[in-house]
Design a protein around this motif. Structure first.
Motif, short mmCIF file in Angstrom:
data_model
loop_
_atom_site.label_atom_id
_atom_site.label_comp_id
_atom_site.label_asym_id
_atom_site.label_seq_id
_atom_site.Cartn_x
_atom_site.Cartn_y
_atom_site.Cartn_z
N ALA A 57 -85.75 -27.29 -24.11
CA ALA A 57 -84.81 -28.36 -23.79
C ALA A 57 -85.09 -28.96 -22.43
N ILE A 58 -85.42 -28.14 -21.44
CA ILE A 58 -85.73 -28.64 -20.11
C ILE A 58 -87.03 -29.43 -20.13
N LEU A 59 -88.02 -28.95 -20.86
CA LEU A 59 -89.27 -29.71 -21.00
C LEU A 59 -89.00 -31.11 -21.52
N GLU A 60 -88.18 -31.21 -22.55
CA GLU A 60 -87.88 -32.51 -23.13
C GLU A 60 -87.10 -33.39 -22.16
N ALA A 61 -86.12 -32.82 -21.49
CA ALA A 61 -85.28 -33.60 -20.57
C ALA A 61 -86.03 -33.99 -19.30
N SER A 62 -87.05 -33.22 -18.93
CA SER A 62 -87.71 -33.42 -17.64
C SER A 62 -88.41 -34.76 -17.51
N VAL A 63 -88.76 -35.37 -18.62
CA VAL A 63 -89.45 -36.67 -18.57
C VAL A 63 -88.57 -37.73 -17.93
N GLN A 64 -87.25 -37.53 -17.97
CA GLN A 64 -86.31 -38.52 -17.42
C GLN A 64 -86.08 -38.35 -15.92
N VAL A 65 -86.67 -37.32 -15.30
CA VAL A 65 -86.45 -37.06 -13.88
C VAL A 65 -87.31 -38.01 -13.04
N ASP A 66 -86.68 -38.75 -12.12
CA ASP A 66 -87.45 -39.58 -11.20
C ASP A 66 -88.20 -38.68 -10.23
N LEU A 67 -89.44 -39.04 -9.94
CA LEU A 67 -90.34 -38.16 -9.21
C LEU A 67 -90.25 -38.29 -7.70
N PHE A 68 -89.68 -39.38 -7.20
CA PHE A 68 -89.63 -39.63 -5.76
C PHE A 68 -88.64 -38.69 -5.09
N GLN A 69 -89.05 -38.11 -3.96
CA GLN A 69 -88.19 -37.28 -3.13
C GLN A 69 -88.15 -37.90 -1.74
N GLU A 70 -86.98 -38.29 -1.27
CA GLU A 70 -86.90 -39.04 -0.02
C GLU A 70 -87.35 -38.25 1.19
N ASP A 71 -87.30 -36.92 1.11
CA ASP A 71 -87.64 -36.11 2.28
C ASP A 71 -88.96 -35.35 2.14
N ILE A 72 -89.67 -35.53 1.03
CA ILE A 72 -90.95 -34.85 0.81
C ILE A 72 -92.00 -35.90 0.45
N ARG A 73 -93.08 -35.92 1.20
CA ARG A 73 -94.11 -36.94 1.00
C ARG A 73 -94.91 -36.67 -0.28
N ASN A 74 -95.00 -37.67 -1.15
CA ASN A 74 -95.83 -37.60 -2.37
C ASN A 74 -95.59 -36.30 -3.16
N ALA A 75 -94.32 -36.00 -3.38
CA ALA A 75 -93.98 -34.72 -4.01
C ALA A 75 -94.67 -34.55 -5.37
N TRP A 76 -94.75 -35.61 -6.13
CA TRP A 76 -95.29 -35.49 -7.49
C TRP A 76 -96.77 -35.09 -7.50
N LYS A 77 -97.48 -35.37 -6.41
CA LYS A 77 -98.91 -35.08 -6.36
C LYS A 77 -99.21 -33.58 -6.26
N LEU A 78 -98.18 -32.78 -6.01
CA LEU A 78 -98.39 -31.33 -5.98
C LEU A 78 -99.15 -30.87 -7.21
N GLY A 79 -98.70 -31.35 -8.36
CA GLY A 79 -99.27 -30.89 -9.61
C GLY A 79 -98.47 -29.73 -10.17
N ILE A 80 -97.52 -30.06 -11.02
CA ILE A 80 -96.69 -29.06 -11.67
C ILE A 80 -96.96 -29.12 -13.17
N SER A 81 -97.20 -27.99 -13.77
CA SER A 81 -97.41 -27.97 -15.21
C SER A 81 -96.70 -26.75 -15.81
N MET A 82 -96.49 -26.80 -17.11
CA MET A 82 -95.86 -25.68 -17.80
C MET A 82 -96.80 -25.13 -18.85
N LEU A 83 -96.94 -23.82 -18.87
CA LEU A 83 -97.74 -23.18 -19.91
C LEU A 83 -97.08 -23.39 -21.26
N PRO A 84 -97.84 -23.37 -22.34
CA PRO A 84 -97.25 -23.57 -23.67
C PRO A 84 -96.24 -22.47 -24.00
N LEU A 85 -95.23 -22.83 -24.78
CA LEU A 85 -94.30 -21.82 -25.29
C LEU A 85 -95.05 -20.87 -26.20
#
Length: 355
Positions: A57-85
């Motif tokens: 459920a979180i995997l499905e909902a996560s696509v709607q999360v905006d990636l910008f973080q006002e206090d962290i520079r280029n947060a999305w570039k970290l590279g977050i992934s989830m292993l398969p269920l």
């Protein structure tokens, strides 16, 4: 150009995310810096079920999360992934959850003697299955840690992160645990189950490298748990009632957070049971309790811990359960918590920078 750099170059963080990817990000486990390990397991839950469906459920909902973080520079570039269920884990959960549920129903009905022989072996069977799950989590986490990745567990119930904490204990001589929860989870083999979700903190304390357990928001515990929290020098209990009383008397949340953080060592593992928050944020969790932290209180506490110079060595988010009617509210809240704590953990380890 590396695969990772190509993924970053070709991705628009302001546009639509990639369906089926955690937060819609363009990363695979091979080119990410932080790996989420989903564990769809709730074999020993003693009230409402559904947390095993939390990772999907979180995997499905996560696509709607905006990636910008006002206090962290280029947060999305970290590279977050989830292993398969893992289908084997899902199948084992379904099998042993059925068995444990029948056993719990028998206990709640008074443990009729005419059924003794039928249920006598159930605790050890379930304990064995939980040991196998813990070993699987341990091996998965160890593999990711050996690749230099940050690792977070996404449950499932609160029994699921034990293997990750054991893997972190292999790599760290000493660390503390900050637990956000409605429950103390210090019960001994609850209902006969050694690895019950209600015993995770008890099992944390069995790991020698865990030098401190700081629990925040606790508001549902038995006398045995209270006595243990008062007698074990490693434990520090910040009950919800005491925190609220101090707030009502004029203390600021910032001041209380600093008092909580002062009890933590330099290295910290973060364990978040979603029921540590107010029930309005997690109405479908397995064991909701009135009271708790609101979203921004939680985020302020964790950010302040990071700005204090403490290092987040790992984390979990557990007990998120989607609504039976398909409601996505719990998963939306869970996805946003997961994204934020992943980024804060990365800042604490120098993988991201404050803006």
């Amino acid at each position: 150009m590396s695969v990772r750099n190509a993924s970053i170059t070709n991705f628009d963080p302001n546009g639509l995310g990639i369906s089926g990817k955690l937060f819609g990000l363009p990363f695979e486990p091979e080119n990410s810096q932080l790996t989420i390990l989903p564990v769809p397991w709730e074999v020993t839950v003693s009230y409402s079920s559904g947390t095993a469906r939390g990772p999907a459920a979180i995997l499905e909902a996560s696509v709607q999360v905006d990636l910008f973080q006002e206090d962290i520079r280029n947060a999305w570039k970290l590279g977050i992934s989830m292993l398969p269920l893992d289908q084997d884990i899902e199948a084992a959960n379904n099998k042993y959850r059925f068995l444990a549920d029948k056993y719990i129903q028998w206990l709640q009905a008074g443990s009729q003697q005419d059924q003794d022989e039928r249920f006598a072996a159930v605790p050890e069977i379930v304990n064995g299955a939980c040991r196998e799950m813990n070993e699987w989590v341990y091996q998965q986490a160890k593999d990711q840690l050996e690749q230099g990745k940050l690792v977070g567990v996404l449950g499932g119930d609160h029994s699921t992160p034990l293997g990750l904490v054991q893997a972190l204990a292999d790599k760290n001589e000493a660390f503390g645990i900050l637990q956000i929860d409605a429950h103390a989870d210090l019960r001994m083999a609850y209902e006969g189950f050694e690895f019950s979700h209600a015993s995770i903190s008890q099992n944390f304390l069995k790991i020698p490298q865990v030098q401190r357990l700081v629990q925040v928001g606790i508001r549902d515990f038995c006398e045995q748990e209270w006595n243990l929290s008062q007698s074990d020098a490693r434990c520090r209990l910040f009950t919800d009632s005491n925190l609220k009383e101090q707030l009502y008397k004029g203390k600021t949340w910032d001041t209380l957070c600093r008092e909580i953080i002062a009890d933590l060592p330099e290295q910290v593992y973060l364990s978040i049971d979603i029921d540590g928050l107010i029930p309005q944020l997690c109405p479908n969790t397995g064991t909701p309790v009135p009271g708790g932290l609101d979203y921004q209180q939680l985020m302020h506490l964790i950010k302040l811990m990071v700005t204090s110079g403490r290092k987040l060595i790992g984390f979990d988010l557990v007990e998120v359960a989607p609504g039976t009617n398909g409601g996505e509210w719990d998963a939306n809240v869970g996805a946003r918590i997961l994204y934020r704590i992943a980024n804060l953990a990365a800042v604490s380890q120098g993988k991201l920078e404050w803006a």
